[in-house]
Design a protein around this motif. Structure first.
Motif, mmCIF file in Angstrom:
data_model
loop_
_atom_site.group_PDB
_atom_site.id
_atom_site.type_symbol
_atom_site.label_atom_id
_atom_site.label_comp_id
_atom_site.label_asym_id
_atom_site.label_seq_id
_atom_site.Cartn_x
_atom_site.Cartn_y
_atom_site.Cartn_z
ATOM 1 N N ASP A 71 -14.021 -21.941 -25.177
ATOM 2 C CA ASP A 71 -14.917 -22.918 -25.032
ATOM 3 C C ASP A 71 -16.202 -22.613 -25.502
ATOM 4 O O ASP A 71 -16.948 -23.649 -25.502
ATOM 5 C CB ASP A 71 -14.703 -23.314 -23.538
ATOM 6 N N GLU A 72 -16.662 -21.545 -25.617
ATOM 7 C CA GLU A 72 -17.879 -21.191 -26.177
ATOM 8 C C GLU A 72 -18.005 -20.988 -27.623
ATOM 9 O O GLU A 72 -18.970 -20.756 -28.030
ATOM 10 C CB GLU A 72 -18.472 -19.682 -25.435
ATOM 11 N N ILE A 73 -16.854 -21.120 -28.382
ATOM 12 C CA ILE A 73 -16.784 -20.884 -29.850
ATOM 13 C C ILE A 73 -17.182 -22.448 -30.309
ATOM 14 O O ILE A 73 -16.533 -23.312 -29.962
ATOM 15 C CB ILE A 73 -15.430 -20.604 -30.328
ATOM 16 N N ASP A 74 -18.157 -22.481 -31.249
ATOM 17 C CA ASP A 74 -18.542 -23.871 -31.820
ATOM 18 C C ASP A 74 -17.902 -24.151 -33.135
ATOM 19 O O ASP A 74 -17.833 -25.264 -33.747
ATOM 20 C CB ASP A 74 -20.106 -23.853 -32.115
ATOM 21 N N GLY A 75 -17.356 -23.015 -33.752
ATOM 22 C CA GLY A 75 -16.586 -23.376 -35.184
ATOM 23 C C GLY A 75 -15.922 -22.169 -35.530
ATOM 24 O O GLY A 75 -16.194 -21.115 -35.190
ATOM 25 N N ILE A 76 -15.047 -22.425 -36.610
ATOM 26 C CA ILE A 76 -14.316 -21.339 -36.971
ATOM 27 C C ILE A 76 -14.296 -21.296 -38.768
ATOM 28 O O ILE A 76 -14.467 -22.376 -39.117
ATOM 29 C CB ILE A 76 -12.743 -21.498 -36.832
ATOM 30 N N GLY A 91 -5.217 -15.477 -43.239
ATOM 31 C CA GLY A 91 -6.337 -15.768 -42.635
ATOM 32 C C GLY A 91 -6.387 -17.349 -42.680
ATOM 33 O O GLY A 91 -6.812 -17.979 -41.735
ATOM 34 N N THR A 92 -6.263 -18.040 -43.598
ATOM 35 C CA THR A 92 -6.450 -19.396 -43.711
ATOM 36 C C THR A 92 -5.306 -20.258 -42.665
ATOM 37 O O THR A 92 -5.825 -21.388 -41.944
ATOM 38 C CB THR A 92 -6.214 -19.970 -45.099
ATOM 39 N N LEU A 93 -4.008 -19.725 -42.495
ATOM 40 C CA LEU A 93 -3.221 -20.458 -41.669
ATOM 41 C C LEU A 93 -3.597 -20.135 -40.471
ATOM 42 O O LEU A 93 -3.513 -21.437 -39.762
ATOM 43 C CB LEU A 93 -1.868 -20.020 -42.015
ATOM 44 N N THR A 94 -4.051 -18.896 -40.019
ATOM 45 C CA THR A 94 -4.527 -18.716 -38.628
ATOM 46 C C THR A 94 -5.908 -19.762 -38.520
ATOM 47 O O THR A 94 -6.034 -20.076 -37.358
ATOM 48 C CB THR A 94 -5.044 -17.509 -38.447
ATOM 49 N N ALA A 95 -6.658 -19.836 -39.208
ATOM 50 C CA ALA A 95 -7.879 -20.469 -38.895
ATOM 51 C C ALA A 95 -7.421 -22.109 -38.823
ATOM 52 O O ALA A 95 -7.999 -22.632 -38.029
ATOM 53 C CB ALA A 95 -8.845 -20.246 -40.104
ATOM 54 N N LYS A 96 -6.519 -22.493 -39.628
ATOM 55 C CA LYS A 96 -6.355 -23.779 -39.627
ATOM 56 C C LYS A 96 -5.513 -24.166 -38.280
ATOM 57 O O LYS A 96 -5.860 -25.198 -37.543
ATOM 58 C CB LYS A 96 -5.277 -24.283 -40.777
ATOM 59 N N THR A 97 -4.717 -23.375 -37.994
ATOM 60 C CA THR A 97 -3.912 -23.632 -36.624
ATOM 61 C C THR A 97 -4.731 -23.354 -35.526
ATOM 62 O O THR A 97 -4.693 -24.210 -34.624
ATOM 63 C CB THR A 97 -2.984 -22.283 -36.408
ATOM 64 N N LEU A 98 -5.816 -22.572 -35.380
ATOM 65 C CA LEU A 98 -6.627 -22.486 -34.225
ATOM 66 C C LEU A 98 -7.684 -23.942 -34.092
ATOM 67 O O LEU A 98 -8.213 -24.205 -32.998
ATOM 68 C CB LEU A 98 -7.709 -21.181 -34.310
ATOM 69 N N ALA A 99 -8.041 -24.238 -35.511
ATOM 70 C CA ALA A 99 -8.906 -25.316 -35.682
ATOM 71 C C ALA A 99 -8.293 -26.730 -35.035
ATOM 72 O O ALA A 99 -8.984 -27.532 -34.327
ATOM 73 C CB ALA A 99 -9.399 -25.580 -37.096
ATOM 74 N N THR A 101 -5.611 -26.469 -32.939
ATOM 75 C CA THR A 101 -5.048 -26.379 -31.491
ATOM 76 C C THR A 101 -6.312 -26.064 -30.485
ATOM 77 O O THR A 101 -6.188 -26.678 -29.413
ATOM 78 C CB THR A 101 -4.264 -25.177 -31.235
ATOM 79 N N LYS A 102 -7.229 -25.653 -30.885
ATOM 80 C CA LYS A 102 -8.588 -25.388 -30.122
ATOM 81 C C LYS A 102 -9.515 -26.396 -30.359
ATOM 82 O O LYS A 102 -10.754 -26.541 -30.012
ATOM 83 C CB LYS A 102 -9.138 -23.980 -30.393
ATOM 84 N N GLN A 103 -9.295 -27.324 -31.254
ATOM 85 C CA GLN A 103 -10.291 -28.679 -31.704
ATOM 86 C C GLN A 103 -11.589 -28.095 -32.052
ATOM 87 O O GLN A 103 -12.489 -28.359 -31.207
ATOM 88 C CB GLN A 103 -10.066 -29.593 -30.645
ATOM 89 N N LYS A 104 -11.503 -27.276 -32.935
ATOM 90 C CA LYS A 104 -12.970 -26.699 -33.319
ATOM 91 C C LYS A 104 -13.258 -26.903 -34.797
ATOM 92 O O LYS A 104 -12.252 -27.110 -35.692
ATOM 93 C CB LYS A 104 -12.975 -25.150 -33.380
ATOM 94 N N PRO A 105 -14.350 -27.292 -35.330
ATOM 95 C CA PRO A 105 -14.712 -27.478 -36.858
ATOM 96 C C PRO A 105 -14.385 -26.188 -37.717
ATOM 97 O O PRO A 105 -14.653 -25.262 -37.175
ATOM 98 C CB PRO A 105 -16.102 -27.925 -36.672
ATOM 99 N N LEU A 106 -13.698 -26.566 -38.661
ATOM 100 C CA LEU A 106 -13.521 -25.345 -39.508
ATOM 101 C C LEU A 106 -14.242 -25.305 -40.825
ATOM 102 O O LEU A 106 -14.726 -26.507 -41.413
ATOM 103 C CB LEU A 106 -11.825 -25.940 -40.013
ATOM 104 N N TYR A 107 -14.823 -24.368 -41.407
ATOM 105 C CA TYR A 107 -15.441 -23.966 -42.559
ATOM 106 C C TYR A 107 -14.990 -22.976 -43.458
ATOM 107 O O TYR A 107 -14.403 -22.142 -43.084
ATOM 108 C CB TYR A 107 -17.186 -23.248 -42.032
ATOM 109 N N SER A 108 -15.011 -23.597 -44.714
ATOM 110 C CA SER A 108 -14.305 -22.812 -45.848
ATOM 111 C C SER A 108 -15.367 -21.887 -46.496
ATOM 112 O O SER A 108 -16.140 -22.442 -47.142
ATOM 113 C CB SER A 108 -13.745 -23.845 -46.781
#
Ligand code: KG4
Ligand code: ZN
Length: 344
Positions: A71-76, A91-99, A101-108
């Motif tokens: 809840d304290e993470i603002d983005g991935i 790395g990218t699959l992990t980041a996408k999945t977390l973005a 499921t955790k509803q966080k903005p994703l940055y490439s």
């Protein structure tokens, strides 16, 4: 903002949490160097499989070390290019999945440019813009002029090998274990940097480009000569015919030649662009001779500490902070793992 960064471009699995692009709350790196040492270099398939095993434990370790919950993470932020495809995919699959499921903005994030961000981390004197960056890693050697975190121009690059690649290949020729750069540098300490006068590439006085393939060949010819063989002798096993002091002298003279090429071009670029700060970043920035030599330049030179010079996720998270501030969110379905370096 607190950004969680993910790095898996090559043979380091990293997860970091960085606050405001400058303060490291956690930075965990699981290196696979020992796994690849047996093969004398990175084996892509082995790297990808190891990232799968490491990425979730490393992420838990980072969250625990920072003492934060999701809840304290603002983005991935994730390093999506360049790198080994199999490694990047983890790395990218992990980041996408977390973005999702955790509803966080994703940055490439561009991994190579992100190396420069390491100079802004945990320091009371961050670099100033406009800044000139020399990025020297295993796969890339670039001179980049940044007018802000996100605005840049590539002003020079290698025409063949990267500086780190040259270190790794010469280390292998000298019978030094992977990762070659730090091992060659250690051996060079007891050698004479003036023992052999290795050539510097002649690309024209004004050129800001680099070339290391001629130097690499010159080192091979010298090693063949010292081994009492001619230019047809294959490179493997030659080092067994050399004495330890010859290996140390070759290593020191080679290191000196690379550093002098890098610093000559850096000086030329600094004179042309008159930056407020210079940043030397990427794995080869951990090299002590390069650090000493570049520190003599008139402009203030910033080196990330060696642990932040080599691959890590803190620099990825810091780069993510600037993408976040500019609103450059990457929808998960558009995130692509790309092996090549894309510069706009
Ligand atoms: O940036 P990095 O960790 O990974 C890439 O993005 O490629 O850079 C790794 C490179 C390797 O080629 C390694 O041999 C080199 O950095 N390196 C060094 C030193 N430490 C790492 N080269 C020379 N001297 C060092 N102390
Ligand atoms: Zn790197």
């Amino acid at each position: 903002m607190k950004i969680l960064g993910i790095e898996s471009t090559c043979d380091e699995t990293g997860v970091a949490i960085v606050h405001n692009g400058s303060h490291i709350e956690a930075n965990i790196v699981a290196s696979q160097a020992d796994l690849h040492a047996a093969y004398g270099g990175v084996v892509p398939e082995v790297a990808a499989r190891n990232h799968i095993e490491q990425i979730i434990p490393v992420m838990h370790q980072a969250l625990t070390a920072a003492g934060v919950g999701w809840d304290e993470i603002d983005g991935i932020a994730v390093a999506s290019h360049p790198g080994l495809l199999g490694s990047l995919l983890i790395g990218t699959l992990t980041a996408k999945t977390l973005a999702i499921t955790k509803q966080k903005p994703l940055y490439s994030v561009n991994h190579v440019l992100a190396h420069v961000q390491a100079a802004f981390l945990d320091t009371s004197k961050p670099p100033q813009f406009p800044l000139l960056a020399l990025i020297v890693s295993g796969g890339h050697t670039l001179l980049v002029h940044f007018s802000s975190h996100l605005e840049y121009e590539v002003i020079g690059g290698t025409r063949d090998d990267a500086a780190g690649e040259a270190f790794d290949k010469v280390a292998k020729l000298l019978g030094l274990a992977y990762p070659g750069g730090p091992n060659l540098s250690r051996v060079a300490r007891s050698g004479n940097p003036k023992a052999f006068d290795f050539p510097q590439a002649k690309l024209g006085h004004e050129s800001l480009d680099f070339s290391f393939s001629g130097l690499k060949t010159a080192v091979l010819r010298q090693v063949q000569h010292l081994a009492g063989l001619d230019y047809r002798a294959p490179s493997h096993g030659l080092y067994e015919r050399l004495r330890p002091n010859q290996i140390a002298d070759i290593a020191a003279s080679f290191e000196q030649a690379v550093v002098s090429e890098l610093v000559t071009k850096l000086k030329l670029a600094a004179n042309k662009y008159a930056p407020r700060s210079i940043v030397v970043a990427g794995g080869v920035a951990a090299n002590a001779v390069l650090r000493q030599s570049a520190a003599m330049l008139r402009t203030a030179v910033h080196f990330p500490p060696p642990s932040l010079s080599t691959d890590n996720a803190a620099m990825i998270a810091a780069a993510g902070e600037h993408l976040a501030r500019a609103g450059l969110v990457c929808p998960p379905e558009q995130l692509e793992a790309t092996p090549t370096l894309n510069l706009k």
